[in-house]
Design a protein around this motif. Structure first.
Motif, mmCIF file in Angstrom:
data_model
loop_
_atom_site.group_PDB
_atom_site.id
_atom_site.type_symbol
_atom_site.label_atom_id
_atom_site.label_comp_id
_atom_site.label_asym_id
_atom_site.label_seq_id
_atom_site.Cartn_x
_atom_site.Cartn_y
_atom_site.Cartn_z
ATOM 1 N N VAL A 38 0.830 -1.215 0.000
ATOM 2 C CA VAL A 38 0.000 0.000 0.000
ATOM 3 C C VAL A 38 0.860 1.258 0.000
ATOM 4 O O VAL A 38 2.052 1.200 0.298
ATOM 5 C CB VAL A 38 -0.875 0.096 1.276
ATOM 6 N N ARG A 73 4.226 8.223 -1.074
ATOM 7 C CA ARG A 73 3.214 9.269 -1.253
ATOM 8 C C ARG A 73 3.633 10.153 -2.415
ATOM 9 O O ARG A 73 4.391 11.107 -2.243
ATOM 10 C CB ARG A 73 3.104 10.088 0.036
ATOM 11 N N LYS A 102 -1.266 14.741 -2.003
ATOM 12 C CA LYS A 102 -1.002 13.429 -2.612
ATOM 13 C C LYS A 102 -1.755 13.317 -3.936
ATOM 14 O O LYS A 102 -2.878 13.802 -4.042
ATOM 15 C CB LYS A 102 -1.429 12.384 -1.588
HETATM 16 P P1 ATP Z 1 -9.492 8.314 -3.622
HETATM 17 O O1 ATP Z 1 -9.141 9.731 -3.875
HETATM 18 O O2 ATP Z 1 -10.796 7.884 -4.161
HETATM 19 O O3 ATP Z 1 -9.261 7.880 -2.188
HETATM 20 P P2 ATP Z 1 -6.872 7.389 -4.288
HETATM 21 O O4 ATP Z 1 -6.246 8.028 -5.461
HETATM 22 O O5 ATP Z 1 -6.461 7.802 -2.906
HETATM 23 O O6 ATP Z 1 -8.437 7.505 -4.489
HETATM 24 P P3 ATP Z 1 -7.132 4.656 -3.430
HETATM 25 O O7 ATP Z 1 -7.957 3.703 -4.223
HETATM 26 O O8 ATP Z 1 -7.699 5.239 -2.175
HETATM 27 O O9 ATP Z 1 -6.657 5.828 -4.408
HETATM 28 O O10 ATP Z 1 -5.742 3.987 -3.050
HETATM 29 C C1 ATP Z 1 -5.354 2.700 -3.513
HETATM 30 C C2 ATP Z 1 -3.920 2.390 -3.153
HETATM 31 O O11 ATP Z 1 -3.032 3.270 -3.834
HETATM 32 C C3 ATP Z 1 -3.603 2.572 -1.666
HETATM 33 O O12 ATP Z 1 -2.672 1.589 -1.293
HETATM 34 C C4 ATP Z 1 -2.971 3.922 -1.601
HETATM 35 O O13 ATP Z 1 -2.101 4.058 -0.497
HETATM 36 C C5 ATP Z 1 -2.196 3.951 -2.916
HETATM 37 N N1 ATP Z 1 -2.025 5.337 -3.358
HETATM 38 C C6 ATP Z 1 -3.013 6.166 -3.776
HETATM 39 N N2 ATP Z 1 -2.518 7.366 -4.088
HETATM 40 C C7 ATP Z 1 -1.166 7.297 -3.868
HETATM 41 C C8 ATP Z 1 -0.091 8.228 -4.017
HETATM 42 N N3 ATP Z 1 -0.297 9.461 -4.451
HETATM 43 N N4 ATP Z 1 1.169 7.819 -3.713
HETATM 44 C C9 ATP Z 1 1.395 6.557 -3.269
HETATM 45 N N5 ATP Z 1 0.417 5.633 -3.108
HETATM 46 C C10 ATP Z 1 -0.847 5.992 -3.406
#
Ligand code: ATP
Ligand code: MG
Length: 331
Positions: free
Chosen positions: A148, A187, A196
């Motif tokens: 993650v 991140r 992010k």
């Molecule tokens: P939302 O805005 O709907 O929450 P999101 O872009 O944050 O979408 P998620 O589906 O919540 O995406 O995250 C899925 C996985 O991708 C998680 O493990 C999260 O930590 C990782 N992830 C999301 N955005 C980033 C980022 N900018 N950098 C590193 N890891 C990320």
């Protein structure tokens, strides 16, 4: 028996570079050595997109296409749709009693999201409790590892607290504590360089973006506002193009030389942007091509999801049955 991975994404939009460096790269790397379950968390997405279930629904397929595009292989990784496994809801209901409201309120990721999504005084109870449902997703598969991004660490902590408390209360060992595995970049910032990179914040470069989208987005990136003429000395700190070159350019010696040149003056932003556009295009082009191939065969994508969901459901049902036995709620 191979160790187990559980990981996944919310189908709130197609996947972006943050997903790639945060989690997808590790999933592709580890899929041969682990039994990997990949959840498309549509029910979790509904906790803040409950007013637009159609958006969530249509993005389930988009996310599955991204998985195939980056090289997740359905023969090695089980993709499944969260909402189609009712056992996960049942587990969530039992786990909900093992967590206090105060503990949920302290979750730093939830606090950030409430602020970013401007929820203030109208936080849906379902949204507030999603870390418990996420714990159920992870514990149902008895995962050893969860690849993650950094924002997910508080969710993993919450999961382990629930596992420990459950096992202690009901004198069992049926739930397993899990470790997070953070990707090469925990991140990734968005093209705004501030928050992010996130599907919900309009600052993402998607894995399916066209060459033209990539170009437009890189050209929007913040540089040094005081670097007006090419010969002016510039500042590298806070320069979003340099932040991305730090991460994605495989020739870091040259990046250091470019930084020195930029600081001295005589190097324009256009050169840096062009370099970043080429790097991102080379990385994304093969994914985009594979994505287009799979997009032509929606029946195949549906079948992958159907088979994966059936397989995942069997595993979740087994854990639920152990959980109910441990609690003595068997009639
Ligand atoms: P939302 O805005 O709907 O929450 P999101 O872009 O944050 O979408 P998620 O589906 O919540 O995406 O995250 C899925 C996985 O991708 C998680 O493990 C999260 O930590 C990782 N992830 C999301 N955005 C980033 C980022 N900018 N950098 C590193 N890891 C990320
Ligand atoms: Mg998120």
């Amino acid at each position: 028996m191979k160790p187990i991975i559980l990981t996944g994404d919310r189908p709130t939009g197609p996947l972006h570079l943050g997903h790639y460096v945060g989690s997808l790269q590790n999933r592709v790397k580890l899929q041969a050595d682990y039994q990997q379950f990949v959840i498309i968390a549509d029910a979790q997405a509904l906790t803040d997109y409950y007013d637009n279930p159609n958006l969530v629904r249509t993005n389930v397929e988009q996310v599955a296409l991204d998985y195939l595009a980056v090289g997740l292989d359905p023969a090695q990784s089980t993709f499944f749709i969260q909402s189609q496994i009712p056992e996960l809801y049942e587990l969530t209901f039992y786990f909900m009693n093992l967590v206090t409201v105060a503990r949920l309120e302290r979750n730093p990721t939830i606090k950030d999201e409430i602020r970013q999504k401007n929820m203030k005084d109208s936080i849906p109870a379902g949204f507030f409790c999603y870390p418990v449902s996420q714990a159920a997703d992870i514990l149902a598969f008895k995962a050893d590892l969860v690849p993650v991004g950094e924002d997910q660490n508080p969710m993993i902590e919450q999961t382990n607290e629930i596992a420990k408390r459950f096992n202690y209360l009901y004198k069992t060992e049926c739930l397993k504590e899990v470790k997070s595995l953070i990707g090469s970049v925990g991140r990734l910032p968005g093209i705004d360089g501030k928050t992010k990179m996130s599907k919900s914040l309009g600052n993402a470069i998607y894995l399916g973006d066209s060459a033209n989208d990539i170009k437009k987005k890189v050209n929007l990136m913040y540089t040094d506002p005081n670097h007006l003429k090419v010969e002016d000395p510039g500042t590298v700190e806070g320069h979003v193009v340099f932040s991305f070159l730090d991460i994605f350019d495989t020739n870091q010696t040259e990046v250091e030389e470019l930084k020195a040149h930029y600081r001295r003056g005589g190097l324009g932003d256009g050169v840096l942007k062009k370099r970043l556009i080429d790097i991102l295009e080379n990385m994304i082009a093969p994914m985009r091509q594979r994505r287009e191939q799979f997009q032509k065969d929606p029946a195949y994508v549906q079948e992958v999801l159907r088979n994966g969901t059936a397989r995942a459901r069997e595993v979740a049902a087994k854990t639920l049955s152990e959980v109910k036995s441990a609690m003595g709620i068997v009639y």
